[in-house]
Write an enzyme that holds these catalytic residues in place. Structure first.
Site, PDB file in Angstrom:
ATOM      1  N   HIS A  37      17.890   2.068   4.048  1.00  0.00           N
ATOM      2  CA  HIS A  37      16.689   2.328   3.222  1.00  0.00           C
ATOM      3  C   HIS A  37      16.890   1.864   1.777  1.00  0.00           C
ATOM      4  CE1 HIS A  37      12.878   5.013   3.186  1.00  0.00           C
ATOM      5  NE2 HIS A  37      12.770   4.028   2.307  1.00  0.00           N
ATOM      6  N   ILE A  38      17.294   0.592   1.641  1.00  0.00           N
ATOM      7  CA  ILE A  38      17.573   0.049   0.304  1.00  0.00           C
ATOM      8  C   ILE A  38      16.516  -0.939  -0.158  1.00  0.00           C
ATOM      9  CG2 ILE A  38      20.094   0.325   0.321  1.00  0.00           C
ATOM     10  CD1 ILE A  38      19.974  -2.815   1.216  1.00  0.00           C
ATOM     11  N   GLY A  39      15.405  -1.027   0.612  1.00  0.00           N
ATOM     12  CA  GLY A  39      14.379  -2.030   0.274  1.00  0.00           C
ATOM     13  C   GLY A  39      13.972  -2.002  -1.190  1.00  0.00           C
ATOM     14  N   GLY A  40      13.760  -0.812  -1.712  1.00  0.00           N
ATOM     15  CA  GLY A  40      13.309  -0.696  -3.106  1.00  0.00           C
ATOM     16  C   GLY A  40      14.434  -0.369  -4.068  1.00  0.00           C
ATOM     17  N   ASP A  90      -4.737  -5.828   8.661  1.00  0.00           N
ATOM     18  CA  ASP A  90      -4.823  -4.596   7.862  1.00  0.00           C
ATOM     19  C   ASP A  90      -6.067  -3.847   8.311  1.00  0.00           C
ATOM     20  OD1 ASP A  90      -3.537  -3.823   4.790  1.00  0.00           O
ATOM     21  OD2 ASP A  90      -5.337  -2.755   5.477  1.00  0.00           O
ATOM     22  N   SER A 136       9.236  -0.362   6.410  1.00  0.00           N
ATOM     23  CA  SER A 136       8.168   0.519   5.901  1.00  0.00           C
ATOM     24  C   SER A 136       8.537   1.992   6.089  1.00  0.00           C
ATOM     25  CB  SER A 136       6.838   0.181   6.568  1.00  0.00           C
ATOM     26  OG  SER A 136       6.891   0.377   7.976  1.00  0.00           O
ATOM     27  N   GLU A 195      16.885   9.553   9.181  1.00  0.00           N
ATOM     28  CA  GLU A 195      17.654   9.153   7.998  1.00  0.00           C
ATOM     29  C   GLU A 195      18.400  10.358   7.432  1.00  0.00           C
ATOM     30  OE1 GLU A 195      15.282   7.014   5.156  1.00  0.00           O
ATOM     31  OE2 GLU A 195      14.452   5.699   6.695  1.00  0.00           O
ATOM     32  N   ASP A 233      15.293  -1.218   7.961  1.00  0.00           N
ATOM     33  CA  ASP A 233      15.764  -0.558   6.730  1.00  0.00           C
ATOM     34  C   ASP A 233      15.419   0.929   6.750  1.00  0.00           C
ATOM     35  OD1 ASP A 233      16.866  -0.708   4.047  1.00  0.00           O
ATOM     36  OD2 ASP A 233      14.829  -0.492   3.275  1.00  0.00           O
TER      37      ASP A 233
HETATM   38  N1  LIG Z   1      12.220   0.256   2.371  1.00  0.00           N
HETATM   39  C1  LIG Z   1      11.930   0.727   1.173  1.00  0.00           C
HETATM   40  O1  LIG Z   1      12.806   1.054   0.379  1.00  0.00           O
HETATM   41  C2  LIG Z   1      10.482   0.814   0.758  1.00  0.00           C
HETATM   42  C3  LIG Z   1      10.125   0.592  -0.581  1.00  0.00           C
HETATM   43  C4  LIG Z   1       8.767   0.568  -0.911  1.00  0.00           C
HETATM   44  C5  LIG Z   1       7.803   0.844   0.059  1.00  0.00           C
HETATM   45  N2  LIG Z   1       8.203   1.139   1.329  1.00  0.00           N
HETATM   46  C6  LIG Z   1       7.216   1.453   2.373  1.00  0.00           C
HETATM   47  O2  LIG Z   1       6.532   0.252   2.694  1.00  0.00           O
HETATM   48  C7  LIG Z   1       5.229   0.563   3.185  1.00  0.00           C
HETATM   49  C8  LIG Z   1       4.193  -0.274   2.444  1.00  0.00           C
HETATM   50  O3  LIG Z   1       4.221   0.035   1.064  1.00  0.00           O
HETATM   51  P1  LIG Z   1       3.095  -0.540   0.085  1.00  0.00           P
HETATM   52  O4  LIG Z   1       3.479  -0.158  -1.292  1.00  0.00           O
HETATM   53  O5  LIG Z   1       2.810  -1.956   0.428  1.00  0.00           O
HETATM   54  O6  LIG Z   1       1.849   0.347   0.550  1.00  0.00           O
HETATM   55  P2  LIG Z   1       0.306   0.013   0.308  1.00  0.00           P
HETATM   56  O7  LIG Z   1      -0.407   1.305   0.410  1.00  0.00           O
HETATM   57  O8  LIG Z   1       0.138  -0.801  -0.939  1.00  0.00           O
HETATM   58  O9  LIG Z   1      -0.093  -0.927   1.557  1.00  0.00           O
HETATM   59  C9  LIG Z   1      -0.131  -0.462   2.862  1.00  0.00           C
HETATM   60  C10 LIG Z   1      -1.219  -1.251   3.598  1.00  0.00           C
HETATM   61  O10 LIG Z   1      -1.188  -0.876   4.965  1.00  0.00           O
HETATM   62  C11 LIG Z   1      -2.543  -0.821   5.411  1.00  0.00           C
HETATM   63  N3  LIG Z   1      -2.614   0.014   6.619  1.00  0.00           N
HETATM   64  C12 LIG Z   1      -2.646   1.368   6.716  1.00  0.00           C
HETATM   65  N4  LIG Z   1      -2.708   1.746   7.999  1.00  0.00           N
HETATM   66  C13 LIG Z   1      -2.706   0.607   8.734  1.00  0.00           C
HETATM   67  C14 LIG Z   1      -2.756   0.349  10.137  1.00  0.00           C
HETATM   68  N5  LIG Z   1      -2.827   1.341  11.027  1.00  0.00           N
HETATM   69  N6  LIG Z   1      -2.758  -0.940  10.533  1.00  0.00           N
HETATM   70  C15 LIG Z   1      -2.714  -1.947   9.637  1.00  0.00           C
HETATM   71  N7  LIG Z   1      -2.681  -1.761   8.294  1.00  0.00           N
HETATM   72  C16 LIG Z   1      -2.654  -0.501   7.861  1.00  0.00           C
HETATM   73  C17 LIG Z   1      -3.302  -0.259   4.234  1.00  0.00           C
HETATM   74  O11 LIG Z   1      -4.696  -0.527   4.327  1.00  0.00           O
HETATM   75  C18 LIG Z   1      -2.638  -0.982   3.067  1.00  0.00           C
HETATM   76  O12 LIG Z   1      -3.277  -2.201   2.755  1.00  0.00           O
HETATM   77  C19 LIG Z   1       5.072   2.074   2.983  1.00  0.00           C
HETATM   78  O13 LIG Z   1       5.370   2.734   4.194  1.00  0.00           O
HETATM   79  C20 LIG Z   1       6.117   2.414   1.952  1.00  0.00           C
HETATM   80  O14 LIG Z   1       6.524   3.755   2.047  1.00  0.00           O
HETATM   81  C21 LIG Z   1       9.516   1.100   1.703  1.00  0.00           C
END
Ligand SMILES: NC(=O)c1ccc[n+]([C@@H]2O[C@H](COP(=O)([O-])OP(=O)(O)OC[C@H]3O[C@@H](n4cnc5c(N)ncnc54)[C@H](O)[C@@H]3O)[C@@H](O)[C@H]2O)c1
Length: 307
Positions: free
Chosen positions: A282-285, A171, A229, A259, A254
């Protein structure tokens, strides 16, 4: 009375949690066409949307009383934030409640990839019986590398350790690892040691194109890649080459750079038909539990702001 327009079938618990003596609610279970939206938005104090409703400056100019936009979802890309800032309209969203749903889906996909489930399903659906242990593994004792150890990444870490996996993470921020997870000081180190790499970063200037040809080549031969992500963080052309060449043993995706905006759209992607590959829309959440938790979170925020 505070007038609130709720669109796109937000969880109905919202109707129970907003007190009837304070809020006059109009609930619509779908997104409105632009012309209808421009009419409906004229007199409301609050509008609740998910990702399909585009609140552009053209639409927002009609909102004469609007004070608050409540996005019952993670992102706010569908809203013209600059317009809102200049016109004193607050925008809220709910980025975290779906984290557990994403982490659970990743766990299911890690096991599915390790057991070549996409390949077995494909055979079974094509009248082929192929009982074999070739290329099938337990996940116990394997290393999971988590890139982005935030809400989703850290929950995944705990679940993966419960299955006996070793967890390493990277991270950019100084986050503490949970359980026995080990921090990597750079991404290259993580890519070199992981059997499974799962990406959980937000979309930022730094993360667009985070995993490309060079990063894929650093991954262990026969390792697996998962991205739930954002679509822009991974180069799919190079991933397809890495799967076709046999360097990467499988992947689960996902999220995509392209999209579709609405359901039942025709959709093509370079990863379709790739070996041992899981593609989900894109159904992760997207679970009943996550939608409900998002609604509870948003209602709490609305009441804190408006009352
Ligand atoms: N597929 C889905 O339906 C779905 C659902 C929820 C979240 N997401 C996506 O999942 C991802 C993570 O969500 P989250 O709630 O854990 O976010 P979050 O903000 O809680 O965590 C993201 C982490 O990534 C770190 N980070 C940022 N840039 C970085 C880099 N260049 N290298 C390494 N680490 C880095 C941040 O410091 C943070 O700790 C987001 O992109 C979010 O949009 C997707």
């Amino acid at each position: 009375m505070i007038k609130i327009l709720l669109l796109e079938n937000v969880d109905k618990i919202t109707l129970e949690l907003l007190p009837k003596n304070k809020y006059s609610i109009e609930y619509i279970d779908h997104a409105l066409k632009k012309e209808d939206l421009m009419q409906k938005i004229v007199n409301v104090d609050i509008i609740g949307i998910r990702s399909k409703t585009k609140l552009t400056s053209e639409v927002l100019k009609n909102a004469l009383s609007l004070k608050l936009i409540a996005c019952f979802c993670i992102g706010t890309n569908q809203v013209d934030l600059e317009y809102c800032k200049n016109n004193n309209i607050q925008v809220i969203n709910s980025p975290h409640p779906s984290g557990r749903s994403v982490a659970e889906l990743v766990i299911s996909q890690i096991i599915s990839l390790a057991r070549c489930i996409p390949v077995h399903m494909n055979n079974s659906n094509n009248n082929i019986w192929n009982k074999t242990s070739k290329n099938s593994f337990e996940v116990r004792g394997k290393t999971l590398g988590i890139i982005g150890y935030g809400n989703v990444g850290s929950q995944l870490s705990t679940l993966a350790e419960a299955m006996g996996m070793r967890v390493v993470f990277y991270d950019i921020n100084p986050v503490m690892g949970l359980g026995n997870s080990e921090k990597c000081f750079n991404m290259a180190e993580l890519l070199r040691v992981s059997d499974f790499v799962s990406i959980h970063v937000p979309e930022t200037e730094l993360t667009i194109g985070l995993i490309g040809q060079k990063e894929l080549s650093l991954m262990k031969k026969n390792s697996y890649l998962l991205n739930l992500s954002r679509g822009s963080v991974l180069d799919l052309g190079h991933l397809r080459n890495a799967i076709d060449s046999g360097h990467i043993a499988g992947c689960a995706l996902d999220v995509y750079p392209n999209e579709p905006k609405s359901n039942n759209s025709n959709w093509t992607n370079i990863m379709q038909g790739a070996r041992n590959t899981i593609l989900t829309p894109h159904i992760g959440g997207s679970t009943i539990e996550a939608q409900k938790k998002i609604a509870i979170d948003i209602v709490e925020k609305i009441r804190n702001i408006m009352e």
